[in-house]
Motif scaffolding. Structure first.
Motif, PDB file in Angstrom:
ATOM      1  N   ALA A  81      26.087  94.234  50.109  1.00 24.91           N
ATOM      2  CA  ALA A  81      26.657  93.265  49.171  1.00 24.91           C
ATOM      3  C   ALA A  81      26.942  93.933  47.828  1.00 24.91           C
ATOM      4  O   ALA A  81      26.162  94.772  47.364  1.00 24.91           O
ATOM      5  CB  ALA A  81      25.699  92.088  48.978  1.00 24.91           C
ATOM      6  N   LYS A  82      28.062  93.562  47.216  1.00 25.57           N
ATOM      7  CA  LYS A  82      28.370  94.095  45.887  1.00 25.57           C
ATOM      8  C   LYS A  82      27.395  93.537  44.849  1.00 25.57           C
ATOM      9  O   LYS A  82      26.950  94.255  43.966  1.00 25.57           O
ATOM     10  CB  LYS A  82      29.801  93.729  45.502  1.00 25.57           C
ATOM     11  CG  LYS A  82      30.879  94.389  46.342  1.00 25.57           C
ATOM     12  CD  LYS A  82      32.268  93.940  45.899  1.00 25.57           C
ATOM     13  CE  LYS A  82      33.355  94.574  46.763  1.00 25.57           C
ATOM     14  NZ  LYS A  82      34.706  94.099  46.374  1.00 25.57           N
ATOM     15  N   LEU A  83      27.117  92.240  44.983  1.00 29.53           N
ATOM     16  CA  LEU A  83      26.247  91.567  44.006  1.00 29.53           C
ATOM     17  C   LEU A  83      25.208  90.724  44.733  1.00 29.53           C
ATOM     18  O   LEU A  83      25.546  89.924  45.603  1.00 29.53           O
ATOM     19  CB  LEU A  83      27.085  90.668  43.084  1.00 29.53           C
ATOM     20  CG  LEU A  83      26.323  89.812  42.066  1.00 29.53           C
ATOM     21  CD1 LEU A  83      25.604  90.709  41.045  1.00 29.53           C
ATOM     22  CD2 LEU A  83      27.268  88.847  41.347  1.00 29.53           C
ATOM     23  N   VAL A  84      23.940  90.928  44.392  1.00 28.20           N
ATOM     24  CA  VAL A  84      22.844  90.118  44.915  1.00 28.20           C
ATOM     25  C   VAL A  84      22.248  89.333  43.750  1.00 28.20           C
ATOM     26  O   VAL A  84      21.868  89.920  42.732  1.00 28.20           O
ATOM     27  CB  VAL A  84      21.750  90.982  45.577  1.00 28.20           C
ATOM     28  CG1 VAL A  84      20.592  90.108  46.055  1.00 28.20           C
ATOM     29  CG2 VAL A  84      22.331  91.774  46.743  1.00 28.20           C
ATOM     30  N   VAL A  85      22.173  88.013  43.900  1.00 28.06           N
ATOM     31  CA  VAL A  85      21.650  87.154  42.830  1.00 28.06           C
ATOM     32  C   VAL A  85      20.394  86.450  43.340  1.00 28.06           C
ATOM     33  O   VAL A  85      20.432  85.726  44.332  1.00 28.06           O
ATOM     34  CB  VAL A  85      22.690  86.110  42.378  1.00 28.06           C
ATOM     35  CG1 VAL A  85      22.111  85.245  41.258  1.00 28.06           C
ATOM     36  CG2 VAL A  85      23.970  86.789  41.920  1.00 28.06           C
ATOM     37  N   LEU A  86      19.278  86.680  42.644  1.00 27.40           N
ATOM     38  CA  LEU A  86      18.017  86.016  42.954  1.00 27.40           C
ATOM     39  C   LEU A  86      17.734  85.001  41.850  1.00 27.40           C
ATOM     40  O   LEU A  86      17.759  85.360  40.667  1.00 27.40           O
ATOM     41  CB  LEU A  86      16.862  87.023  43.016  1.00 27.40           C
ATOM     42  CG  LEU A  86      17.038  88.235  43.939  1.00 27.40           C
ATOM     43  CD1 LEU A  86      15.820  89.144  43.817  1.00 27.40           C
ATOM     44  CD2 LEU A  86      17.232  87.789  45.383  1.00 27.40           C
ATOM     45  N   ALA A  87      17.483  83.764  42.219  1.00 25.73           N
ATOM     46  CA  ALA A  87      17.205  82.722  41.234  1.00 25.73           C
ATOM     47  C   ALA A  87      15.870  82.061  41.536  1.00 25.73           C
ATOM     48  O   ALA A  87      15.569  81.760  42.690  1.00 25.73           O
ATOM     49  CB  ALA A  87      18.323  81.674  41.235  1.00 25.73           C
ATOM     50  N   ASP A  88      15.064  81.881  40.500  1.00 28.70           N
ATOM     51  CA  ASP A  88      13.788  81.194  40.666  1.00 28.70           C
ATOM     52  C   ASP A  88      13.229  80.850  39.283  1.00 28.70           C
ATOM     53  O   ASP A  88      13.355  81.648  38.351  1.00 28.70           O
ATOM     54  CB  ASP A  88      12.775  82.069  41.420  1.00 28.70           C
ATOM     55  CG  ASP A  88      11.647  81.245  42.027  1.00 28.70           C
ATOM     56  OD1 ASP A  88      10.841  80.685  41.245  1.00 28.70           O
ATOM     57  OD2 ASP A  88      11.569  81.144  43.257  1.00 28.70           O
ATOM     58  N   ALA A  89      12.632  79.691  39.184  1.00 27.24           N
ATOM     59  CA  ALA A  89      12.032  79.302  37.910  1.00 27.24           C
ATOM     60  C   ALA A  89      10.885  80.238  37.540  1.00 27.24           C
ATOM     61  O   ALA A  89      10.562  80.399  36.365  1.00 27.24           O
ATOM     62  CB  ALA A  89      11.531  77.860  37.990  1.00 27.24           C
ATOM     63  N   HIS A  90      10.274  80.872  38.555  1.00 28.32           N
ATOM     64  CA  HIS A  90       9.115  81.753  38.315  1.00 28.32           C
ATOM     65  C   HIS A  90       9.349  83.126  38.943  1.00 28.32           C
ATOM     66  O   HIS A  90       8.458  83.678  39.594  1.00 28.32           O
ATOM     67  CB  HIS A  90       7.858  81.102  38.884  1.00 28.32           C
ATOM     68  CG  HIS A  90       7.623  79.713  38.394  1.00 28.32           C
ATOM     69  ND1 HIS A  90       7.128  79.435  37.141  1.00 28.32           N
ATOM     70  CD2 HIS A  90       7.853  78.504  38.973  1.00 28.32           C
ATOM     71  CE1 HIS A  90       7.045  78.126  36.981  1.00 28.32           C
ATOM     72  NE2 HIS A  90       7.472  77.544  38.072  1.00 28.32           N
ATOM     73  N   LEU A  91      10.515  83.664  38.758  1.00 28.51           N
ATOM     74  CA  LEU A  91      10.856  84.971  39.322  1.00 28.51           C
ATOM     75  C   LEU A  91       9.837  86.022  38.873  1.00 28.51           C
ATOM     76  O   LEU A  91       9.427  86.048  37.703  1.00 28.51           O
ATOM     77  CB  LEU A  91      12.261  85.374  38.875  1.00 28.51           C
ATOM     78  CG  LEU A  91      12.921  86.529  39.616  1.00 28.51           C
ATOM     79  CD1 LEU A  91      13.089  86.218  41.091  1.00 28.51           C
ATOM     80  CD2 LEU A  91      14.274  86.846  38.986  1.00 28.51           C
ATOM     81  N   ASP A  92       9.417  86.888  39.802  1.00 27.11           N
ATOM     82  CA  ASP A  92       8.375  87.862  39.476  1.00 27.11           C
ATOM     83  C   ASP A  92       8.747  89.265  39.945  1.00 27.11           C
ATOM     84  O   ASP A  92       9.711  89.466  40.680  1.00 27.11           O
ATOM     85  CB  ASP A  92       7.028  87.437  40.079  1.00 27.11           C
ATOM     86  CG  ASP A  92       7.108  87.192  41.583  1.00 27.11           C
ATOM     87  OD1 ASP A  92       7.706  88.023  42.283  1.00 27.11           O
ATOM     88  OD2 ASP A  92       6.579  86.174  42.046  1.00 27.11           O
ATOM     89  N   ASP A  93       7.946  90.219  39.494  1.00 27.12           N
ATOM     90  CA  ASP A  93       8.181  91.634  39.813  1.00 27.12           C
ATOM     91  C   ASP A  93       8.177  91.887  41.317  1.00 27.12           C
ATOM     92  O   ASP A  93       9.001  92.641  41.836  1.00 27.12           O
ATOM     93  CB  ASP A  93       7.106  92.504  39.156  1.00 27.12           C
ATOM     94  CG  ASP A  93       7.188  92.506  37.636  1.00 27.12           C
ATOM     95  OD1 ASP A  93       8.295  92.285  37.118  1.00 27.12           O
ATOM     96  OD2 ASP A  93       6.153  92.706  36.986  1.00 27.12           O
ATOM     97  N   LEU A  94       7.212  91.283  42.019  1.00 29.80           N
ATOM     98  CA  LEU A  94       7.076  91.526  43.453  1.00 29.80           C
ATOM     99  C   LEU A  94       8.338  91.152  44.214  1.00 29.80           C
ATOM    100  O   LEU A  94       8.791  91.900  45.102  1.00 29.80           O
ATOM    101  CB  LEU A  94       5.872  90.729  43.994  1.00 29.80           C
ATOM    102  CG  LEU A  94       5.549  90.891  45.473  1.00 29.80           C
ATOM    103  CD1 LEU A  94       5.129  92.320  45.762  1.00 29.80           C
ATOM    104  CD2 LEU A  94       4.430  89.926  45.887  1.00 29.80           C
ATOM    105  N   THR A  95       8.931  90.013  43.869  1.00 37.49           N
ATOM    106  CA  THR A  95      10.137  89.564  44.559  1.00 37.49           C
ATOM    107  C   THR A  95      11.318  90.500  44.276  1.00 37.49           C
ATOM    108  O   THR A  95      12.063  90.865  45.179  1.00 37.49           O
ATOM    109  CB  THR A  95      10.496  88.124  44.122  1.00 37.49           C
ATOM    110  OG1 THR A  95       9.363  87.268  44.394  1.00 37.49           O
ATOM    111  CG2 THR A  95      11.712  87.597  44.870  1.00 37.49           C
TER     112      THR A  95
END
Length: 479
Positions: free
Chosen positions: A461-475
Motif C-alpha cells: 500500500a502507498k499509504l497506511v492509516v491507523l486510527a484510534d483514540a488510544h493509539l500506542d507504540d505497540l500497535t
C-alpha cells in the motif's frame, strides 16, 4: 401556577422547562408530559410518600427532622416520574426531584457538611426504581423509523400528548436496543433522537444484590427478552477514582444483563463534554449522525475491559506526534494526509478521524481503497460513510473488482488467491484490531494466512492509516 409560554404544561415553571429543553436537548412535548414543578408542602407530599407511620406525629404531621432535611426543596424543584414496568406500565409513584437550591452532603466520619451538593433527591425509605419516560407520538415514530419497525395501527394519544403503549411496543420487539444512562434528562435527550432509553438514578442501579449474588434490577427484567441488546452509556470522566468506579459499575451491570441471556455493549462518550446531553448540545445539527455512529461503535464487554486496562499502561512514548492540534474536529485543522507511508491518527471518538478519510476518498476517486476492521457493525458504518463496497454484499470472486472495499480482518485469508494492491489501507480502532487479530478465537483457524495477506497489503500500500483514540507504540510498531 400560571401558564408557561412555549410549553403546554401549566404546572411546569419556565426555568425548569429551560433546564430540560434548552439545557439538555430534550423534546418540548416529552418534557411537558413528564416533568412538573413543585413548591411548599407539595414537595413533602411527593417526595416522602414512602415514610413509615413512625415518621409522623400523632396528628399525622411529619416530624421536625424530615421537615428540616427537605426544607431547602420547598422553595422550588422540578419533579419527574415515569411508567411502572412492574404494574402494566401505569404511572409510577416513585419519582426523582431536583431542588433549585440543593442541600450539602453530610460526612458521617468528619461529622460535618461537605462542599458537595446533593443535586437530586429520591424518595427515602423505599428502593430505587428506573424511569421509563412517557413518549409523545412523534418520538415513537422516530424510534420506529430508526429500527425500521411497524407501529400499531391504533394508538391512543392523551390530552396531554402521551402516546399510550410505547414501552409495551418496545417490550414486544427485542430487536430494539435499550440504552441505559444515568439521569432522566439524559434518557429524555436520547429518546428525543429516536433511541429507546431508560434512566438509572445512579450508575450502580442497573443491578441489585451483593457482588457475589448480583442480579438485574427488577425494573429491567420485563424488557430483558433473550437476545435484547442493552447499551450502557455513562458520563465521560477524567478523575482516575471516578473512572474506576464507572468501570466497576459498568462491568457489573453488563454481567447482570448477560446472565439474563441478553446482549450488552458499552458506548463511550468522546469528551470533553461530560454527559450525552452536553455532547448533543455541543454538536448541534450534527448530533443525530454523531450519536448514531457512537452507538454503532459500542464495545463488547471484553473490548471495554481490554481498552480500560491496556490504556492505563500503554501510550505513545517512542513515537511522538509530528502534528498536534487542539480543535473540536480534526478536519478543521488537517486538510490532507501524506501521500505515502504510515500515518497514525490518535484522537478521541467523535473528532472526525473518519471524516478525514472521507475527504481523501472524495478528492481522490481514482485511488484504490481498502477499509479493514475487526467489528462487522463498525465496518458497515464506515462502509457507508467512506463509501466503499461491503465484502458481504458481493461474492468473494468479485472482491478484486471493487475499487474500494470494506472487509473484516477475519476474512482476509479469502483474498489470498487473488491479492490486489491498494493505494490506501485504512484500519480504524487499530489497537482493538490488533488485539482481535492476535487473540480472538474467530481468527485462530486462519491466523497464519491472515497475517500473510495483511503483510502483503501493508507492504504494497502507498499509504497506511491507523486510527484510534488510544493509539500506542505497540500497535504502530506491529505495522
Amino acid at each position: 401556577m400560571p401558564a408557561i409560554a412555549n410549553n403546554n404544561n401549566n404546572d411546569l415553571a419556565q426555568n425548569h422547562y429551560q433546564q430540560w429543553v434548552k439545557g439538555s436537548a430534550v423534546d418540548p412535548v416529552l418534557t411537558a408530559i413528564n416533568v412538573r414543578s413543585l413548591s411548599r408542602n407539595e414537595v413533602y407530599e411527593y417526595l416522602l410518600y414512602a415514610l413509615p407511620q413512625t415518621a409522623r406525629r400523632n396528628d399525622l404531621r411529619l416530624r421536625d427532622g424530615y421537615l428540616r432535611r427537605y426544607a431547602h426543596a420547598t422553595e422550588s424543584a422540578w419533579w419527574v416520574s415515569g411508567l411502572d414496568p412492574l404494574n402494566n406500565w401505569l404511572p409510577m409513584r416513585w419519582e426523582r426531584m431536583k431542588p433549585d437550591s440543593p442541600r450539602l452532603e453530610w460526612d458521617n466520619e468528619a461529622q460535618q457538611y461537605t462542599e458537595k451538593p446533593i443535586k437530586y433527591e429520591s424518595p427515602p425509605k423505599t428502593p430505587n426504581r428506573l424511569t421509563y419516560l412517557r413518549v409523545p407520538l412523534h418520538i415513537w415514530k422516530l424510534v420506529a423509523l430508526r429500527y425500521d419497525l411497524p407501529m400499531p395501527e391504533l394508538i391512543t394519544v392523551t390530552e396531554s400528548g402521551e402516546a399510550l403503549g410505547f414501552w409495551v411496543w418496545v417490550m414486544a420487539h427485542p430487536e430494539i436496543s435499550v440504552i441505559l444512562t444515568e439521569g432522566e434528562k439524559k434518557a429524555g435527550c436520547l429518546l428525543s433522537l429516536g433511541f429507546a432509553a431508560s434512566a438509572l438514578p445512579g450508575i450502580w442501579n442497573g443491578r441489585i444484590g451483593k457482588e457475589d449474588l448480583e442480579r438485574l434490577h427488577p425494573d429491567l427484567v420485563p424488557m430483558a427478552q433473550p437476545g435484547r441488546k442493552y447499551i450502557v452509556l455513562f458520563d465521560y470522566e477524567t478523575k482516575p477514582k471516578t473512572k474506576w468506579q464507572v468501570f466497576q459499575a459498568t462491568h457489573r451491570t453488563c454481567q447482570a444483563i448477560l446472565q439474563q441471556g441478553c446482549v450488552c455493549e458499552v458506548a463511550l462518550l468522546p469528551g470533553p463534554e461530560k454527559g450525552i446531553d452536553d455532547w448533543v448540545l455541543a454538536l448541534g445539527k450534527k448530533a443525530d449522525k454523531a450519536v448514531t455512529t457512537m452507538i454503532a461503535d459500542a464495545l463488547t464487554l471484553n473490548e471495554y475491559q481490554q481498552r480500560f486496562f491496556i490504556n492505563r499502561v500503554r501510550g505513545l512514548r517512542k513515537f511522538k506526534p509530528n502534528v498536534t492540534v487542539n480543535t473540536r474536529y480534526l478536519s478543521q485543522a488537517i486538510y490532507s494526509l501524506p501521500q505515502s507511508g504510515l500515518v497514525g491518527l490518535a484522537s478521541d471518538m467523535g473528532t472526525g478521524k473518519t471524516e478525514i478519510l472521507a475527504i481523501i476518498r472524495r478528492d481522490n476517486p481514482g485511488l484504490s481503497f481498502l477499509n479493514n476492521g475487526h467489528c462487522v457493525n463498525l465496518l458497515k458504518n464506515l462502509s457507508e460513510r467512506l463509501p466503499t463496497a461491503m465484502y458481504s454484499a458481493i461474492s468473494c470472486g468479485d472482491w478484486a473488482k471493487a475499487k474500494a472495499l470494506s472487509i473484516t480482518v477475519d476474512s482476509l485469508y479469502k483474498m489470498a488467491s487473488d491479492l490486489q494492491v491498494y493505494d490506501v489501507l485504512f484500519i480504524d480502532e487499530a489497537c482493538q484490531y490488533l488485539a482481535h487479530l492476535l487473540k480472538s478465537k474467530t481468527c485462530k483457524s486462519h491466523r497464519g494466512d491472515i497475517l500473510e495477506v495483511l503483510e502483503y497489503l501493508v507492504y504494497n500500500a502507498k499509504l497506511v492509516v491507523l486510527a484510534d483514540a488510544h493509539l500506542d507504540d505497540l500497535t504502530i510498531e506491529f505495522f
